[in-house]
Design a protein around this motif. Structure first.
Motif, PDB file in Angstrom:
ATOM      1  N   ARG A   1       0.950  -1.242  -0.086  1.00 16.94           N
ATOM      2  CA  ARG A   1      -0.232   0.050  -0.004  1.00 16.94           C
ATOM      3  C   ARG A   1       0.764   1.251   0.030  1.00 16.94           C
ATOM      4  O   ARG A   1       0.756   2.111  -0.855  1.00 16.94           O
ATOM      5  CB  ARG A   1      -0.862   0.040   1.285  1.00 16.94           C
ATOM      6  N   LYS A   2       2.020   1.170   1.042  1.00 20.29           N
ATOM      7  CA  LYS A   2       2.722   2.423   0.683  1.00 20.29           C
ATOM      8  C   LYS A   2       3.457   2.799  -0.386  1.00 20.29           C
ATOM      9  O   LYS A   2       3.543   3.814  -0.840  1.00 20.29           O
ATOM     10  CB  LYS A   2       3.987   2.183   1.897  1.00 20.29           C
ATOM     11  N   LYS A   3       3.925   1.581  -1.086  1.00 21.01           N
ATOM     12  CA  LYS A   3       4.556   1.783  -2.417  1.00 21.01           C
ATOM     13  C   LYS A   3       3.658   2.246  -3.307  1.00 21.01           C
ATOM     14  O   LYS A   3       3.938   3.022  -4.157  1.00 21.01           O
ATOM     15  CB  LYS A   3       5.011   0.379  -2.908  1.00 21.01           C
ATOM     16  N   TYR A   4       2.270   1.766  -3.166  1.00 21.88           N
ATOM     17  CA  TYR A   4       1.107   2.471  -4.010  1.00 21.88           C
ATOM     18  C   TYR A   4       0.997   3.681  -3.827  1.00 21.88           C
ATOM     19  O   TYR A   4       0.945   4.448  -4.751  1.00 21.88           O
ATOM     20  CB  TYR A   4      -0.032   1.514  -3.851  1.00 21.88           C
ATOM     21  N   PHE A   5       0.669   4.125  -2.820  1.00 23.27           N
ATOM     22  CA  PHE A   5       0.692   5.626  -2.633  1.00 23.27           C
ATOM     23  C   PHE A   5       1.935   6.383  -2.841  1.00 23.27           C
ATOM     24  O   PHE A   5       1.730   7.550  -3.498  1.00 23.27           O
ATOM     25  CB  PHE A   5       0.396   5.837  -0.880  1.00 23.27           C
ATOM     26  N   ILE A   6       2.788   5.655  -2.457  1.00 25.29           N
ATOM     27  CA  ILE A   6       4.266   6.762  -2.893  1.00 25.29           C
ATOM     28  C   ILE A   6       4.293   6.801  -4.607  1.00 25.29           C
ATOM     29  O   ILE A   6       4.568   7.950  -5.024  1.00 25.29           O
ATOM     30  CB  ILE A   6       5.638   5.925  -2.430  1.00 25.29           C
ATOM     31  N   LYS A   7       4.019   5.544  -5.035  1.00 27.66           N
ATOM     32  CA  LYS A   7       3.882   5.759  -6.403  1.00 27.66           C
ATOM     33  C   LYS A   7       2.991   6.824  -7.188  1.00 27.66           C
ATOM     34  O   LYS A   7       3.180   7.586  -8.103  1.00 27.66           O
ATOM     35  CB  LYS A   7       3.478   4.354  -7.273  1.00 27.66           C
ATOM     36  N   LYS A   8       1.629   6.776  -6.605  1.00 27.69           N
ATOM     37  CA  LYS A   8       0.832   7.810  -6.896  1.00 27.69           C
ATOM     38  C   LYS A   8       1.354   9.306  -6.408  1.00 27.69           C
ATOM     39  O   LYS A   8       1.073   9.969  -7.535  1.00 27.69           O
ATOM     40  CB  LYS A   8      -0.437   7.405  -5.950  1.00 27.69           C
ATOM     41  N   LYS A   9       1.679   9.239  -5.537  1.00 26.04           N
ATOM     42  CA  LYS A   9       2.200  10.669  -5.297  1.00 26.04           C
ATOM     43  C   LYS A   9       3.437  11.126  -6.131  1.00 26.04           C
ATOM     44  O   LYS A   9       3.515  12.495  -6.740  1.00 26.04           O
ATOM     45  CB  LYS A   9       3.039  10.688  -3.864  1.00 26.04           C
ATOM     46  N   ILE A  10       4.460  10.184  -6.596  1.00 28.79           N
ATOM     47  CA  ILE A  10       5.196  10.237  -7.382  1.00 28.79           C
ATOM     48  C   ILE A  10       4.859  10.742  -8.982  1.00 28.79           C
ATOM     49  O   ILE A  10       5.091  11.836  -9.720  1.00 28.79           O
ATOM     50  CB  ILE A  10       6.308   9.192  -7.661  1.00 28.79           C
ATOM     51  N   LYS A  11       3.878  10.021  -9.314  1.00 31.50           N
ATOM     52  CA  LYS A  11       2.823  10.415 -10.498  1.00 31.50           C
ATOM     53  C   LYS A  11       2.317  11.537 -10.348  1.00 31.50           C
ATOM     54  O   LYS A  11       2.426  12.432 -11.465  1.00 31.50           O
ATOM     55  CB  LYS A  11       1.896   9.191 -10.677  1.00 31.50           C
ATOM     56  N   ALA A  12       1.822  11.905  -9.365  1.00 29.47           N
ATOM     57  CA  ALA A  12       1.128  13.245  -9.170  1.00 29.47           C
ATOM     58  C   ALA A  12       2.170  14.482  -9.400  1.00 29.47           C
ATOM     59  O   ALA A  12       1.807  15.301 -10.023  1.00 29.47           O
ATOM     60  CB  ALA A  12       0.323  13.265  -7.924  1.00 29.47           C
TER      61      ALA A  12
END
Length: 775
Positions: free
Chosen positions: A750-761
């Motif tokens: 989940r953390k990775k997912y959110f981090i990836k999302k943040k990075i993409k954002a």
């Protein structure tokens, strides 16, 4: 000459042997090997030959002889008879077959020292036709070896040899020419019939005072231990001796007296044939009763009064009916001063190693008493063994002490060497060491001197000695043999002091009496204190011509002094246990004056006027006292202080001691029986108790084992439960860990997912900004 005999081997050698040894064999296979081997082991075997006569042996003797013949075929001649021919015939055959210049005999059950024939042959080469040696008597049943004399006198002469040399043929070496002068009779006692004749015919017979032959006594089957009609062969032996004596005037008296001695001996040795021997003596009375030898021997009691020279009541003068009763014949045990014996006792007499040899020669009081007791006991037929210093000469067997021997060694030495059957030990040692030790047999101690060691059965030589010891005990007075003392009623005018030269003996008082009375005094005795004699006595002796010191005196001189004195002085100042000189003087018919010390008053109980309380009284009585008559003094000793009286009392004590010992032994056996029963009962109880204990123990063990098993089982179950629990815990932990890992992984995802999302954002934002700026 040999008849039906078979010569097994006879091989001539190039060198003629110097000595032939003849051995006659009859059923002695048990001892034969040792006998033959001792001959072959001789130091001069290279100049010897062995002649063996097998006289019809039915045992394994023949096989043993054949084995020895195989070993030494050149030096052994073996002759075999199918039937027994007799010892005399065998000896004659052996002499005929021998080739040596000298001949010796060895009995097949005996053996010899390795150097026997070397020593005898060396002596014979000095010109002697016959050489005699001493021997050892071996008592196998008692494991005892005793040295014996081949000649029993001190001075060896041809005449004395006829009378006192052993008649046996085996302790001698003969020149062959001598043996060829006579033939051995084929009878029992062939040696009695031949040896005195051979000695009389020999040129310069000699005596070697060394024991070299080992004679086995007490063998069953030997002639000495046999009985039967053949015993009367001795009459034929005496006939031959008498016949030879009548033809040989040079030694006639000696040979006839030898026959007389033999008759005396055989009356006791073979009492069942005593009537035949008395009849023979009566038949030859005229020939045998004369001569100086016979008279002296009767006077000294060496032999009985066989021919009634001094006593007409002997069986020599009995009627024919009386002579048929053999029990009426007197024996050597029935003398004037002896009582009849009851039972032959087996006694050991023991004296201290520090004492002088026990013998007839003048000795100190203790040795004298031991000698008298031993001689009297043997005379009465008792079996005695004497343990004494080397050089002792008595009628009993003597076991001499080894060198450097002390009292403390005695018990072990006696246990090792004593005969197997002994009734009692008579302990004469000063320390009573034998009585102190457990010997396994009764021990009777006699205290001849004052001692600190006493027992309930101690024997003292006087009541005074017992009183001085301060204890209860028994008393047996010392005694002497009256026949050993000369008697005289004629007296010379001198006083006599006889004893050891010591201050305690009061020699100075004897000198004082002689000085006061101006009387002649003779002092006799060994000096035991040189300084005392030199400084105190000698000056006074030298200054008075009436006083003479003559030193120690021998038996004959002592007799002359005792019987000739006016009076014997006994001024002893110490408490004498007895005082042997007192009775020695009185038996000689001489009065004694003694100071009242020790046992003097007790010994002189019949003559209290002879006991003095001071030196003044002693001096007065020595000069003025009317002394008792000599015959009264002698009779007093004969009634109270003889060897026979002393030994009678000792025999009574011996028997009492033996009976007490046997009673104690019986009691001990009974007690042991009772104890055994008690112990048996106790053991049964103990066993039962132990069994119960064992059973209970076993039950307890079972219970314990059961409990242990239960504990073990419970423990195992607990272990299993613990293991299960631990396993469950482990499993749970593992599951929890897995769950945590899963949850952690999910969280990480989940953390990775959110981090990836943040990075993409962020990237989309930056792209937008860049795109806007580019516009």
């Amino acid at each position: 000459m040999l008849g039906s005999n078979e010569i097994i081997s006879k091989v001539e050698t190039q060198v003629r042997p110097k000595i032939s040894v003849i051995v006659t064999v009859f059923n002695t296979g048990e001892f034969l090997s040792k006998c033959l081997q001792s001959i072959i082991n001789q130091t001069i075997w290279n100049v010897m030959e062995l002649v063996i006569i097998n006289d019809g042996s039915s045992d394994h003797s023949s096989e043993i002889i054949k084995e020895f013949v195989k070993q030494e075929p050149e030096r052994i001649i073996s002759i075999h008879y199918a039937e027994n021919q007799g010892v005399g015939n065998s000896r004659n055959v052996g002499i005929a077959q021998s080739r040596g210049d000298y001949i010796g005999f060895v009995d097949s059950d005996d053996w010899i020292a390795n150097n026997m024939f070397e020593l005898l042959y060396t002596k014979a080469l000095d010109g002697h036709d016959m050489v005699i040696c001493d021997y050892f008597s071996r008592y196998e049943d008692e494991d005892l070896t005793i040295p014996e004399k081949g000649f029993s006198q001190d001075i060896f002469t041809q005449k004395q040899a006829i009378l006192y040399a052993q008649v046996v043929p085996w302790n001698k070496l003969y020149k062959k020419e001598l043996l060829q002068k006579i033939e051995y009779l084929n009878i029992w006692y062939e040696d009695v019939a031949s040896t005195p004749i051979l000695i009389s015919l020999a040129d310069m017979p000699a005596y070697l005072n060394i024991p070299l032959y080992y004679y086995k006594r007490s063998r069953s089957g030997s002639i000495a231990n046999s009985s039967g009609p053949k015993v009367l062969d001795i009459l034929r032996a005496w006939d031959r001796l008498i016949e030879h004596a009548q033809l040989n005037n040079s030694f006639k008296e000696e040979i006839l007296f030898f026959v007389t001695k033999c008759i005396n001996y055989y009356i006791d040795f073979k009492p069942e044939y005593a009537d035949h021997f008395w009849e023979y003596a009566r038949k030859h009375r005229e020939l045998l009763s004369g001569g100086e030898y016979n008279r002296k021997a009767v006077e000294t009691k060496e032999i009985r009064d066989l021919f009634g020279l001094f006593n007409m009541s002997t069986p020599m003068y009995a009627t024919n009916n009386e002579t048929k009763d053999a029990t009426k014949y007197p024996t050597n045990n029935e003398t004037k001063y002896a009582t009849k014996k009851k039972r032959a006792l087996r006694i050991i007499q023991v004296i201290s190693p520090i004492c002088s040899p026990v013998s007839a020669v003048d000795t100190a009081g203790t040795e004298k008493m031991v000698y008298e007791i031993t001689q009297e006991l043997v005379k009465r037929g008792h079996r005695v063994v004497l343990y004494a210093p080397k050089g002792s000469k008595v009628s009993a067997k003597v076991v001499p002490f080894p060198k450097y021997f002390e009292d403390r060694h005695l018990p072990a030495f006696i246990r090792k060497t004593r005969p197997s059957k002994v009734d009692l030990i008579h302990d004469h040692t000063f320390s009573s060491i034998v009585r102190l030790r457990k010997m396994g047999i009764p021990v009777l101690p006699t205290h001849h001197l004052p001692t600190n060691i006493e027992f309930h059965d101690s024997v003292y030589v006087s009541h005074a000695a017992r009183k001085n010891a301060g204890v209860k005990g028994l008393v047996v007075h010392n005694g002497i043999n009256p026949d050993e003392y000369e008697y005289s009623e004629g007296k010379d005018d001198y006083l006599l002091f006889i004893g050891r030269i010591l201050p305690d003996k009061g020699v100075i008082h004897a000198i004082e009496v002689a000085e006061r009375n101006h009387q002649k005094l003779i002092i006799a005795g060994p000096i035991k204190d040189e300084e005392y004699f030199r400084n105190i006595l000698q000056p006074r002796i030298d200054n008075n011509e009436n006083i003479h010191y003559i030193g120690a005196v021998a038996s004959k001189q002592k007799q002359e002094l005792l019987k000739g004195a006016r009076c014997v002085l006994f001024p002893s100042i110490w408490k004498e246990p007895f005082g042997l000189v007192l009775i020695e003087a009185m038996i000689s018919g001489t009065p004694v004056l003694a100071l009242n010390n020790g046992a003097a008053l007790e010994v002189l109980e019949g003559f209290p006027q002879l006991v003095c309380n001071s030196i003044d009284e002693l001096a007065h009585k020595a000069l003025h006292e009317p002394f008792p008559p000599p015959h009264v003094l002698r009779e007093y000793v004969l009634t109270k202080f003889t060897t026979a009286t002393m030994v009678d009392q000792y025999i009574t004590l011996y028997e009492q001691k033996i009976n007490e010992f046997m009673k104690r032994r019986v009691k001990l056996k009974r007690l042991r029986g009772r104890r055994f029963k008690l112990l048996r009962g106790r053991k049964l109880k103990l066993l039962r108790g132990r069994k119960l204990k064992l059973l209970r123990g076993r039950k307890k063990l079972k219970l314990l084992r059961g409990r242990k098993k239960l504990k073990l089982l419970r423990g195992r179950k607990k272990l299993k439960l613990l293991r299960r629990r631990t396993n469950l815990k482990l499993l749970r932990r593992r599951k929890n860990i897995k769950l945590q890992r899963r949850t952690n992984l999910k969280l990480l995802g989940r953390k990775k997912y959110f981090i990836k999302k943040k990075i993409k954002a962020k990237r989309s934002v930056t792209k937008r900004i860049k795109s806007r700026s580019n516009r």
